[in-house]
Design an enzyme around this catalytic site. Structure first.
Site, short mmCIF file in Angstrom:
data_model
loop_
_atom_site.label_atom_id
_atom_site.label_comp_id
_atom_site.label_asym_id
_atom_site.label_seq_id
_atom_site.Cartn_x
_atom_site.Cartn_y
_atom_site.Cartn_z
N GLY A 1 -8.07 8.60 9.96
CA GLY A 1 -8.35 8.65 11.39
C GLY A 1 -9.36 9.69 11.82
N ALA B 1 -9.64 4.94 4.41
CA ALA B 1 -9.41 6.09 5.30
C ALA B 1 -10.62 7.00 5.45
CB ALA B 1 -8.23 6.93 4.86
N GLY B 2 -10.80 7.47 6.67
CA GLY B 2 -11.77 8.53 6.95
C GLY B 2 -13.16 8.06 7.33
N LYS C 1 0.87 -1.18 0.00
CA LYS C 1 0.00 0.00 0.00
C LYS C 1 0.90 1.22 0.00
CE LYS C 1 -2.89 2.75 3.10
NZ LYS C 1 -3.87 2.78 4.22
N ASN D 1 -9.35 0.95 9.77
CA ASN D 1 -8.63 0.55 10.96
C ASN D 1 -9.23 1.25 12.19
OD1 ASN D 1 -6.76 -0.01 12.99
ND2 ASN D 1 -5.00 0.38 11.75
N THR D 2 -9.07 2.57 12.26
CA THR D 2 -9.48 3.32 13.45
C THR D 2 -10.94 3.11 13.85
OG1 THR D 2 -7.89 4.97 12.69
CG2 THR D 2 -9.24 5.56 14.58
#
Lengths: 290, 66
Positions: free
Chosen positions: A192, A218-219, A131, A240-241
């Site tokens: 995040g 993301a986001g 990535k 992830n987050t």
């Protein structure tokens, strides 16, 4: 009820939902029965790539991975802490060979730094997927499109399976695809932040135009964000987050999985057109009121 | 003794090769990747790569991340 009891009840709920997976419409509905997709030589059923950072502990992480159904896990590459005697390798908690690993180039600011990290990652012998993640600044962590394109070109030539994380710009996404990226990973919002998909038009257009898989990365913040990404035509989600920082990461991992499946099925099934005014379900003929 | 720069810090080691460095640091058997003076090594190259004073060695591994 004590905190411990509440947690154990939640755990039971999660287990019940997971074991009822066999009853999920997906299992009997032909529309998604063979809805697999592919990157390189890997054919996948799951459309959920899960990150491995920020989890409260390895046990919760392992359970969250299981609940997510993810077949691909992401990692970062960092220096070994030479002052710490204990084995802090994240890989010790994972069943060998059970997952496709997707290391990232986080921490890099230029194409050269990203290429260096990618080569280190591949030398592990664990994966030739990478990535590309090149941040332009620390406050937003937004991807540098010029450096990302350069790194993608170099790494494709070196035989990597390249999955660049990039802004939600349809033109740079097209250029990355032309450079040989195996998938395109536009962000919904900065890493995040949990702000969701800030520009659904762009994500939809990128998914519509791409001939390689589009993975929204993301986001995202919660299950409806994941469902929206899939409804817009994304092939998969990387997050992830939102899972790791949920109050119950295992429950959230399952919620995301179901949202991804729901959004995917809605996308395949074709939503009704939007209308400005009401339209009765039963029509106005044969009314009993005069 | 040779003085190496390992992960950015100066460190004196008895090691003759990269495989010795990894062993001396207690990292044998762990999933570690080595880079010596900017060149990434495969694990097979560790035993044949001799270390000399002033060499810059990076030892990295996979950590949690998105």
């Amino acid at each position: 009820m004590s905190e411990a009891n509440r947690n154990s009840e939640k755990q039971t709920d999660t287990n019940r939902n997971m074991s009822s997976k066999a009853d999920w419409p997906n299992e009997t509905y032909a529309g998604t029965a063979r809805d697999t997709w592919r990157i390189g030589n890997l054919e996948m059923t799951s459309r959920f790539f899960l990150g491995t950072g920020l989890f409260p502990n390895p046990f919760v992480q392992t359970e969250a991975i299981r609940a997510s159904g993810a077949e691909v896990l992401t990692f970062a590459i960092r220096r070994v802490d030479l002052e710490s005697a204990e084995d802090d390798s994240i890989l010790q908690h994972l069943e060998p060979g059970a997952f496709q690993f997707l290391p990232n180039t986080s921490g890099s600011r230029t194409a050269e730094e990203a290429v260096r990290i990618a080569r280190l990652a591949r030398a592990s012998g664990l994966s030739d997927w990478i990535k590309v993640e090149i941040s332009a600044d620390e406050r937003t962590l937004l991807p540098d499109p010029i450096e990302t394109l350069r790194a993608t070109e170099i790494l494709v030539k070196e035989g990597f399976t390249v999955l660049p994380y990039i802004s939600d710009d349809p033109v740079i996404c097209r250029k990355l695809e032309e450079a040989g990226a195996a998938a395109i990973m536009p962000g919904g919002a900065p890493i995040g932040t949990g702000l969701g998909i800030l520009n659904p038009y762009n994500i939809g257009l990128i998914a519509e135009e791409a001939s390689v898989p589009v993975i929204v990365d993301a986001g995202l913040g919660t299950a409806s964000d994941a469902a929206l990404a899939m409804e817009l035509g994304a092939s998969a989600i990387l997050m992830n987050t939102p899972v790791a920082k949920a109050q119950d990461p295992v429950g959230m991992a399952l919620a995301m999985r179901l949202a991804i499946e729901g959004g995917r099925l809605a996308h395949l099934s074709g939503r009704m057109p939007k209308k400005r005014y009401a339209s009765a379900s039963s029509g106005l003929q044969s009314l009993i009121v005069e | 003794m040779v003085e190496l720069i390992i992960n950015g810090s100066r460190r004196e080691v008895e090691a003759a090769t990269v495989v010795d460095v990894v062993r001396e640091l207690g990292l044998a058997g762990r999933p570690v990747v080595a880079e010596v003076d900017g060149a990434v090594l495969t694990e097979e190259q560790w035993a044949s790569t001799e270390v000399r004073t002033g060499m810059n060695i990076e030892l990295v591994h996979f950590v949690g991340g998105g």
